[in-house]
Design a protein around this motif. Structure first.
Motif, PDB file in Angstrom:
ATOM      1  N   PRO A  50       0.725  -1.208  -0.046  1.00  0.00           N
ATOM      2  CA  PRO A  50      -0.025   0.078  -0.147  1.00  0.00           C
ATOM      3  C   PRO A  50       0.659   1.316  -0.162  1.00  0.00           C
ATOM      4  O   PRO A  50       2.125   1.141   0.448  1.00  0.00           O
ATOM      5  CB  PRO A  50      -0.573  -0.053   1.309  1.00  0.00           C
ATOM      6  CG  PRO A  50       0.030  -0.978   2.170  1.00  0.00           C
ATOM      7  CD  PRO A  50       0.733  -1.878   1.277  1.00  0.00           C
ATOM      8  N   PRO A  51       0.237   2.199  -0.336  1.00  0.00           N
ATOM      9  CA  PRO A  51       1.168   3.483  -0.418  1.00  0.00           C
ATOM     10  C   PRO A  51       1.536   3.992   0.975  1.00  0.00           C
ATOM     11  O   PRO A  51       0.625   3.999   1.843  1.00  0.00           O
ATOM     12  CB  PRO A  51       0.036   4.653  -0.885  1.00  0.00           C
ATOM     13  CG  PRO A  51      -1.040   3.891  -1.607  1.00  0.00           C
ATOM     14  CD  PRO A  51      -0.977   2.427  -0.955  1.00  0.00           C
ATOM     15  N   ARG A  52       3.004   4.402   1.055  1.00  0.00           N
ATOM     16  CA  ARG A  52       3.453   4.864   2.424  1.00  0.00           C
ATOM     17  C   ARG A  52       3.819   6.312   2.451  1.00  0.00           C
ATOM     18  O   ARG A  52       4.192   7.053   3.351  1.00  0.00           O
ATOM     19  CB  ARG A  52       4.446   3.783   2.864  1.00  0.00           C
ATOM     20  CG  ARG A  52       3.924   2.587   3.164  1.00  0.00           C
ATOM     21  CD  ARG A  52       3.066   2.563   4.483  1.00  0.00           C
ATOM     22  NE  ARG A  52       2.310   1.429   4.696  1.00  0.00           N
ATOM     23  CZ  ARG A  52       2.504   0.659   5.543  1.00  0.00           C
ATOM     24  NH1 ARG A  52       3.346   0.929   6.799  1.00  0.00           N
ATOM     25  NH2 ARG A  52       1.973  -0.411   5.974  1.00  0.00           N
ATOM     26  N   ALA A  53       4.541   6.933   1.203  1.00  0.00           N
ATOM     27  CA  ALA A  53       5.227   7.952   0.978  1.00  0.00           C
ATOM     28  C   ALA A  53       5.265   8.491  -0.275  1.00  0.00           C
ATOM     29  O   ALA A  53       4.903   7.932  -1.221  1.00  0.00           O
ATOM     30  CB  ALA A  53       6.656   7.688   1.450  1.00  0.00           C
ATOM     31  N   LEU A  54       5.777   9.753  -0.444  1.00  0.00           N
ATOM     32  CA  LEU A  54       5.845  10.226  -1.747  1.00  0.00           C
ATOM     33  C   LEU A  54       7.457  10.181  -1.864  1.00  0.00           C
ATOM     34  O   LEU A  54       8.057  10.737  -1.065  1.00  0.00           O
ATOM     35  CB  LEU A  54       5.223  11.840  -1.848  1.00  0.00           C
ATOM     36  CG  LEU A  54       3.783  11.908  -1.736  1.00  0.00           C
ATOM     37  CD1 LEU A  54       3.379  13.228  -1.572  1.00  0.00           C
ATOM     38  CD2 LEU A  54       3.119  11.181  -2.885  1.00  0.00           C
ATOM     39  N   THR A  55       7.865  10.261  -3.368  1.00  0.00           N
ATOM     40  CA  THR A  55       9.145  10.362  -3.568  1.00  0.00           C
ATOM     41  C   THR A  55       9.498  11.292  -4.820  1.00  0.00           C
ATOM     42  O   THR A  55       8.556  11.471  -5.636  1.00  0.00           O
ATOM     43  CB  THR A  55      10.202   9.170  -3.754  1.00  0.00           C
ATOM     44  OG1 THR A  55      11.344   9.468  -3.694  1.00  0.00           O
ATOM     45  CG2 THR A  55       9.632   8.289  -4.712  1.00  0.00           C
ATOM     46  N   VAL A  56      10.411  12.250  -4.884  1.00  0.00           N
ATOM     47  CA  VAL A  56      10.542  13.241  -5.979  1.00  0.00           C
ATOM     48  C   VAL A  56      11.383  12.358  -7.089  1.00  0.00           C
ATOM     49  O   VAL A  56      12.593  11.980  -6.879  1.00  0.00           O
ATOM     50  CB  VAL A  56      11.400  14.417  -5.650  1.00  0.00           C
ATOM     51  CG1 VAL A  56      11.602  15.245  -6.976  1.00  0.00           C
ATOM     52  CG2 VAL A  56      10.561  15.169  -4.657  1.00  0.00           C
ATOM     53  N   LEU A  57      10.846  12.134  -8.197  1.00  0.00           N
ATOM     54  CA  LEU A  57      11.408  11.493  -9.209  1.00  0.00           C
ATOM     55  C   LEU A  57      12.214  12.431 -10.299  1.00  0.00           C
ATOM     56  O   LEU A  57      13.385  12.484 -10.534  1.00  0.00           O
ATOM     57  CB  LEU A  57      10.284  10.890 -10.296  1.00  0.00           C
ATOM     58  CG  LEU A  57       9.564   9.730  -9.698  1.00  0.00           C
ATOM     59  CD1 LEU A  57       8.600   8.973 -10.675  1.00  0.00           C
ATOM     60  CD2 LEU A  57      10.773   8.668  -9.192  1.00  0.00           C
ATOM     61  N   LYS A  58      11.667  13.770 -10.335  1.00  0.00           N
ATOM     62  CA  LYS A  58      12.258  14.797 -10.986  1.00  0.00           C
ATOM     63  C   LYS A  58      12.147  16.164 -10.158  1.00  0.00           C
ATOM     64  O   LYS A  58      10.893  16.321 -10.041  1.00  0.00           O
ATOM     65  CB  LYS A  58      11.983  14.742 -12.458  1.00  0.00           C
ATOM     66  CG  LYS A  58      12.393  16.098 -13.140  1.00  0.00           C
ATOM     67  CD  LYS A  58      12.022  15.878 -14.594  1.00  0.00           C
ATOM     68  CE  LYS A  58      12.709  16.932 -15.614  1.00  0.00           C
ATOM     69  NZ  LYS A  58      12.165  16.960 -16.817  1.00  0.00           N
ATOM     70  N   HIS A  59      12.885  16.830  -9.832  1.00  0.00           N
ATOM     71  CA  HIS A  59      12.744  18.083  -9.197  1.00  0.00           C
ATOM     72  C   HIS A  59      12.381  19.173  -9.910  1.00  0.00           C
ATOM     73  O   HIS A  59      13.176  18.933 -11.136  1.00  0.00           O
ATOM     74  CB  HIS A  59      14.071  18.618  -8.419  1.00  0.00           C
ATOM     75  CG  HIS A  59      14.239  17.449  -7.154  1.00  0.00           C
ATOM     76  ND1 HIS A  59      13.968  17.620  -6.036  1.00  0.00           N
ATOM     77  CD2 HIS A  59      15.106  16.460  -7.026  1.00  0.00           C
ATOM     78  CE1 HIS A  59      14.101  16.860  -5.012  1.00  0.00           C
ATOM     79  NE2 HIS A  59      14.834  16.068  -5.777  1.00  0.00           N
ATOM     80  N   SER A  60      11.712  20.373  -9.561  1.00  0.00           N
ATOM     81  CA  SER A  60      11.529  21.553 -10.345  1.00  0.00           C
ATOM     82  C   SER A  60      12.853  22.412 -10.547  1.00  0.00           C
ATOM     83  O   SER A  60      13.794  22.137  -9.514  1.00  0.00           O
ATOM     84  CB  SER A  60      10.356  22.297  -9.773  1.00  0.00           C
ATOM     85  OG  SER A  60      10.794  22.813  -8.409  1.00  0.00           O
ATOM     86  N   ALA A  61      13.064  23.048 -11.522  1.00  0.00           N
ATOM     87  CA  ALA A  61      14.270  23.679 -11.747  1.00  0.00           C
ATOM     88  C   ALA A  61      14.407  24.824 -12.690  1.00  0.00           C
ATOM     89  O   ALA A  61      13.333  24.867 -13.228  1.00  0.00           O
ATOM     90  CB  ALA A  61      15.398  22.768 -12.288  1.00  0.00           C
ATOM     91  N   ARG A  62      15.212  25.560 -12.601  1.00  0.00           N
ATOM     92  CA  ARG A  62      15.193  26.951 -13.518  1.00  0.00           C
ATOM     93  C   ARG A  62      13.942  27.769 -13.493  1.00  0.00           C
ATOM     94  O   ARG A  62      13.179  27.784 -14.476  1.00  0.00           O
ATOM     95  CB  ARG A  62      15.522  26.587 -14.938  1.00  0.00           C
ATOM     96  CG  ARG A  62      17.103  26.110 -14.817  1.00  0.00           C
ATOM     97  CD  ARG A  62      17.475  25.525 -16.010  1.00  0.00           C
ATOM     98  NE  ARG A  62      17.834  24.045 -15.898  1.00  0.00           N
ATOM     99  CZ  ARG A  62      17.789  23.357 -16.957  1.00  0.00           C
ATOM    100  NH1 ARG A  62      17.257  23.443 -18.062  1.00  0.00           N
ATOM    101  NH2 ARG A  62      18.098  22.223 -16.598  1.00  0.00           N
ATOM    102  N   ALA A  63      13.497  28.103 -12.306  1.00  0.00           N
ATOM    103  CA  ALA A  63      12.277  28.933 -12.315  1.00  0.00           C
ATOM    104  C   ALA A  63      12.589  30.478 -12.588  1.00  0.00           C
ATOM    105  O   ALA A  63      13.576  31.048 -12.267  1.00  0.00           O
ATOM    106  CB  ALA A  63      11.900  29.101 -10.804  1.00  0.00           C
ATOM    107  N   TRP A  64      11.819  31.160 -13.539  1.00  0.00           N
ATOM    108  CA  TRP A  64      11.778  32.196 -13.911  1.00  0.00           C
ATOM    109  C   TRP A  64      10.860  33.346 -13.277  1.00  0.00           C
ATOM    110  O   TRP A  64       9.420  32.834 -13.260  1.00  0.00           O
ATOM    111  CB  TRP A  64      11.538  32.387 -15.379  1.00  0.00           C
ATOM    112  CG  TRP A  64      12.498  31.242 -15.978  1.00  0.00           C
ATOM    113  CD1 TRP A  64      12.179  30.197 -16.543  1.00  0.00           C
ATOM    114  CD2 TRP A  64      13.964  31.101 -16.195  1.00  0.00           C
ATOM    115  NE1 TRP A  64      13.288  29.514 -17.259  1.00  0.00           N
ATOM    116  CE2 TRP A  64      14.394  30.275 -17.049  1.00  0.00           C
ATOM    117  CE3 TRP A  64      15.001  32.443 -15.962  1.00  0.00           C
ATOM    118  CZ2 TRP A  64      15.681  29.948 -17.150  1.00  0.00           C
ATOM    119  CZ3 TRP A  64      16.237  31.993 -15.861  1.00  0.00           C
ATOM    120  CH2 TRP A  64      16.634  31.015 -17.085  1.00  0.00           C
ATOM    121  N   ALA A  65      11.054  34.397 -12.788  1.00  0.00           N
ATOM    122  CA  ALA A  65      10.130  35.312 -12.399  1.00  0.00           C
ATOM    123  C   ALA A  65       9.128  35.846 -13.495  1.00  0.00           C
ATOM    124  O   ALA A  65       9.524  35.575 -14.679  1.00  0.00           O
ATOM    125  CB  ALA A  65      10.942  36.590 -11.835  1.00  0.00           C
ATOM    126  N   GLY A  66       7.944  36.192 -13.338  1.00  0.00           N
ATOM    127  CA  GLY A  66       7.216  36.813 -14.175  1.00  0.00           C
ATOM    128  C   GLY A  66       6.232  35.617 -14.709  1.00  0.00           C
ATOM    129  O   GLY A  66       5.598  35.841 -15.709  1.00  0.00           O
TER     130      GLY A  66
END
Length: 129
Positions: free
Chosen positions: A50-66
């Motif tokens: 059964p589901p127990r946790a969340l894991t990041v497969l790919k992180h967000s990156a290169r955030a741009w303002a605006g």
């Protein structure tokens, strides 16, 4: 009779088989001597739990303002206690929230996405200043 009480397997798979081998103490030495006495157990499968946790497969990156979408959108997996992706889960959703940083920055785009085969894929998340 040998009895085991704490064996476990953390990865789901097909065709597992336990091997048991008789080891013998060598005279007065505390060394174990291998023998040719062994036996194989029956084949068995290990299912995803059964589901127990969340894991990041790919992180967000290169955030741009605006209010521009992140160039790398996050992918989040729902996993069991062994770290196996719970692929049979497609009825849930995962939400994203911004933690830390400036209070004036908010997340825009779809911040709640449907889980498909155990994975939530964000597609248009961005920062809004």
């Amino acid at each position: 009779v040998a009895q085991f009480s704490n064996l476990s397997i953390d990865k789901a798979g097909v065709g597992y088989r336990l091997s048991y081998e008789f080891l013998q103490f060598e005279d007065a030495h505390v060394e174990l001597k291998e023998t040719t006495i062994s036996v194989l157990g029956e084949y068995f499968d290990v299912s995803v739990g059964p589901p127990r946790a969340l894991t990041v497969l790919k992180h967000s990156a290169r955030a741009w303002a605006g209010n521009q979408p992140f160039s790398d959108q996050p992918r989040i997996a729902l996993v069991d206690a062994g770290g196996n992706v719970v692929k049979w889960e497609s009825a849930s959703s995962v939400t994203a929230q911004l933690k830390g940083g400036s209070e004036q920055i908010l997340l825009d785009g779809d911040t709640a996405v449907q889980v498909t085969e155990g994975v939530a894929v964000f597609r248009d998340m961005s920062q809004n200043l």
